[in-house]
Motif scaffolding. Sequence first.
Motif, PDB file in Angstrom:
ATOM      1  N   PRO A  69      63.819 110.665 113.904  1.00 39.46           N
ATOM      2  CA  PRO A  69      64.832 110.737 112.851  1.00 39.46           C
ATOM      3  C   PRO A  69      66.012 111.568 113.278  1.00 39.46           C
ATOM      4  O   PRO A  69      65.915 112.462 114.123  1.00 39.46           O
ATOM      5  N   ASP A  70      67.143 111.248 112.678  1.00 40.90           N
ATOM      6  CA  ASP A  70      68.366 111.986 112.972  1.00 40.90           C
ATOM      7  C   ASP A  70      68.192 113.444 112.545  1.00 40.90           C
ATOM      8  O   ASP A  70      67.813 113.741 111.415  1.00 40.90           O
ATOM      9  N   ALA A  71      68.474 114.347 113.467  1.00 45.30           N
ATOM     10  CA  ALA A  71      68.288 115.768 113.172  1.00 45.30           C
ATOM     11  C   ALA A  71      69.221 116.222 112.067  1.00 45.30           C
ATOM     12  O   ALA A  71      68.872 117.036 111.216  1.00 45.30           O
ATOM     13  N   THR A  72      70.428 115.671 112.033  1.00 44.97           N
ATOM     14  CA  THR A  72      71.390 116.063 110.999  1.00 44.97           C
ATOM     15  C   THR A  72      70.930 115.624 109.621  1.00 44.97           C
ATOM     16  O   THR A  72      70.982 116.383 108.653  1.00 44.97           O
ATOM     17  N   ALA A  73      70.452 114.397 109.531  1.00 44.45           N
ATOM     18  CA  ALA A  73      69.974 113.899 108.241  1.00 44.45           C
ATOM     19  C   ALA A  73      68.749 114.657 107.781  1.00 44.45           C
ATOM     20  O   ALA A  73      68.586 114.955 106.602  1.00 44.45           O
ATOM     21  N   GLU A  74      67.856 114.996 108.722  1.00 43.61           N
ATOM     22  CA  GLU A  74      66.650 115.732 108.337  1.00 43.61           C
ATOM     23  C   GLU A  74      67.000 117.119 107.831  1.00 43.61           C
ATOM     24  O   GLU A  74      66.433 117.604 106.853  1.00 43.61           O
ATOM     25  N   THR A  75      67.969 117.771 108.487  1.00 43.95           N
ATOM     26  CA  THR A  75      68.377 119.102 108.040  1.00 43.95           C
ATOM     27  C   THR A  75      69.021 119.045 106.673  1.00 43.95           C
ATOM     28  O   THR A  75      68.777 119.884 105.804  1.00 43.95           O
ATOM     29  N   ALA A  76      69.855 118.026 106.461  1.00 43.46           N
ATOM     30  CA  ALA A  76      70.515 117.903 105.160  1.00 43.46           C
ATOM     31  C   ALA A  76      69.524 117.630 104.051  1.00 43.46           C
ATOM     32  O   ALA A  76      69.687 118.083 102.919  1.00 43.46           O
ATOM     33  N   ALA A  77      68.461 116.871 104.380  1.00 43.97           N
ATOM     34  CA  ALA A  77      67.481 116.541 103.354  1.00 43.97           C
ATOM     35  C   ALA A  77      66.658 117.760 102.962  1.00 43.97           C
ATOM     36  O   ALA A  77      66.208 117.872 101.828  1.00 43.97           O
ATOM     37  N   THR A  78      66.442 118.670 103.916  1.00 44.49           N
ATOM     38  CA  THR A  78      65.623 119.830 103.608  1.00 44.49           C
ATOM     39  C   THR A  78      66.423 120.947 102.942  1.00 44.49           C
ATOM     40  O   THR A  78      65.833 121.858 102.369  1.00 44.49           O
ATOM     41  N   GLU A  79      67.731 120.898 103.031  1.00 42.69           N
ATOM     42  CA  GLU A  79      68.535 121.931 102.411  1.00 42.69           C
ATOM     43  C   GLU A  79      68.537 121.748 100.885  1.00 42.69           C
ATOM     44  O   GLU A  79      68.789 120.664 100.378  1.00 42.69           O
ATOM     45  N   VAL A  80      68.255 122.798 100.182  1.00 41.15           N
ATOM     46  CA  VAL A  80      68.216 122.767  98.723  1.00 41.15           C
ATOM     47  C   VAL A  80      69.189 123.818  98.217  1.00 41.15           C
ATOM     48  O   VAL A  80      69.054 125.002  98.517  1.00 41.15           O
ATOM     49  N   SER A  81      70.171 123.374  97.447  1.00 43.47           N
ATOM     50  CA  SER A  81      71.161 124.290  96.905  1.00 43.47           C
ATOM     51  C   SER A  81      70.586 125.037  95.712  1.00 43.47           C
ATOM     52  O   SER A  81      69.566 124.645  95.125  1.00 43.47           O
ATOM     53  N   ALA A  82      71.271 126.115  95.353  1.00 43.55           N
ATOM     54  CA  ALA A  82      70.832 126.894  94.192  1.00 43.55           C
ATOM     55  C   ALA A  82      70.965 126.085  92.909  1.00 43.55           C
ATOM     56  O   ALA A  82      70.134 126.204  91.995  1.00 43.55           O
ATOM     57  N   GLU A  83      72.000 125.239  92.825  1.00 44.04           N
ATOM     58  CA  GLU A  83      72.192 124.426  91.630  1.00 44.04           C
ATOM     59  C   GLU A  83      71.048 123.419  91.476  1.00 44.04           C
ATOM     60  O   GLU A  83      70.546 123.178  90.365  1.00 44.04           O
ATOM     61  N   HIS A  84      70.641 122.814  92.608  1.00 47.24           N
ATOM     62  CA  HIS A  84      69.550 121.838  92.546  1.00 47.24           C
ATOM     63  C   HIS A  84      68.236 122.514  92.152  1.00 47.24           C
ATOM     64  O   HIS A  84      67.472 121.987  91.329  1.00 47.24           O
ATOM     65  N   SER A  85      67.977 123.679  92.708  1.00 44.92           N
ATOM     66  CA  SER A  85      66.761 124.406  92.354  1.00 44.92           C
ATOM     67  C   SER A  85      66.765 124.806  90.882  1.00 44.92           C
ATOM     68  O   SER A  85      65.727 124.705  90.197  1.00 44.92           O
ATOM     69  N   ALA A  86      67.927 125.234  90.373  1.00 48.76           N
ATOM     70  CA  ALA A  86      68.010 125.598  88.948  1.00 48.76           C
ATOM     71  C   ALA A  86      67.784 124.386  88.062  1.00 48.76           C
ATOM     72  O   ALA A  86      67.144 124.488  87.000  1.00 48.76           O
ATOM     73  N   LEU A  87      68.281 123.225  88.482  1.00 51.52           N
ATOM     74  CA  LEU A  87      68.068 122.009  87.695  1.00 51.52           C
ATOM     75  C   LEU A  87      66.590 121.630  87.662  1.00 51.52           C
ATOM     76  O   LEU A  87      66.078 121.186  86.625  1.00 51.52           O
ATOM     77  N   LEU A  88      65.894 121.808  88.755  1.00 47.11           N
ATOM     78  CA  LEU A  88      64.461 121.516  88.780  1.00 47.11           C
ATOM     79  C   LEU A  88      63.697 122.457  87.848  1.00 47.11           C
ATOM     80  O   LEU A  88      62.752 122.036  87.169  1.00 47.11           O
ATOM     81  N   LYS A  89      64.101 123.705  87.797  1.00 51.61           N
ATOM     82  CA  LYS A  89      63.455 124.641  86.882  1.00 51.61           C
ATOM     83  C   LYS A  89      63.715 124.246  85.431  1.00 51.61           C
ATOM     84  O   LYS A  89      62.827 124.367  84.579  1.00 51.61           O
ATOM     85  N   THR A  90      64.930 123.796  85.148  1.00 58.83           N
ATOM     86  CA  THR A  90      65.234 123.322  83.792  1.00 58.83           C
ATOM     87  C   THR A  90      64.399 122.101  83.438  1.00 58.83           C
ATOM     88  O   THR A  90      63.890 121.970  82.329  1.00 58.83           O
TER      89      THR A  90
END
Length: 239
Positions: A69-90
């Motif tokens: 797999p593309d290393a760039t795509a894999e890194t982007a997929a694993t990155e989780v922003s604070a906004e996304h994490s807060a939405l999951l908690k909501t």
Amino acid sequence: MLTTLTAPDSNGDGPAGDRQDVPDRLREAAGEIKEELGSALEAARSQLVSLRRDIADVRAAVEELRPRPDATAETAATEVSAEHSALLKTTARVSSASLLCHRDIWEFITAHAGRHPHFRVPPQVADEGDERIRAALSGRSLIALLISLHSTKHTASDGDGDRELATTLYERIEESLTGLTPSGKPVTITLDDRTAPAPNTLTAESGTEAGGKPENTGTPPASTEQDADPGEEAGPATA
């Protein structure tokens, strides 16, 4: 063994001598069989070791041929922003959410989120007409859906439609989860935008009827004659 037992006695002693030599012959035959079995077992072990080496070589060759797999795509997929994490908690605070969408959108959702371990396909999917469905998703399933959509947004190719669909669904779910309270109405996620009705210009502008004629409102026209002075009384008619 049969050869050893049936072979004539080299001393020529006859039957009595043969009976005496039977135990010795049996021990000798058993020793030969044991040696042959040991040799066969050793050869089988050697072949098994060689077979294991061949299997390891084949696995290594397959791993080298497998596309990475593309290393760039894999890194982007694993990155989780604070906004996304807060939405999951909501989303974890939601017991159940009603999703209204087209059947094709539902197929897109199940194809992407269905592989996530937190996603659960609802036991019933109601038909709402016009090729629309309504499904009840738990907060856990919504978390799986948001994670899958977030990953698709960052890994899908531009212009293939997956990124656009994932982004739209993600934003619509995010909008539906704003302002949650412990009490109130259940969460409803609607993907059924429609065009606004055309304004009725005939009644909104001048209130005239079609053809340019004034609209009959049912009120009699006001009198054009000037009212007489209330202080004057009508006199007798003059000749």
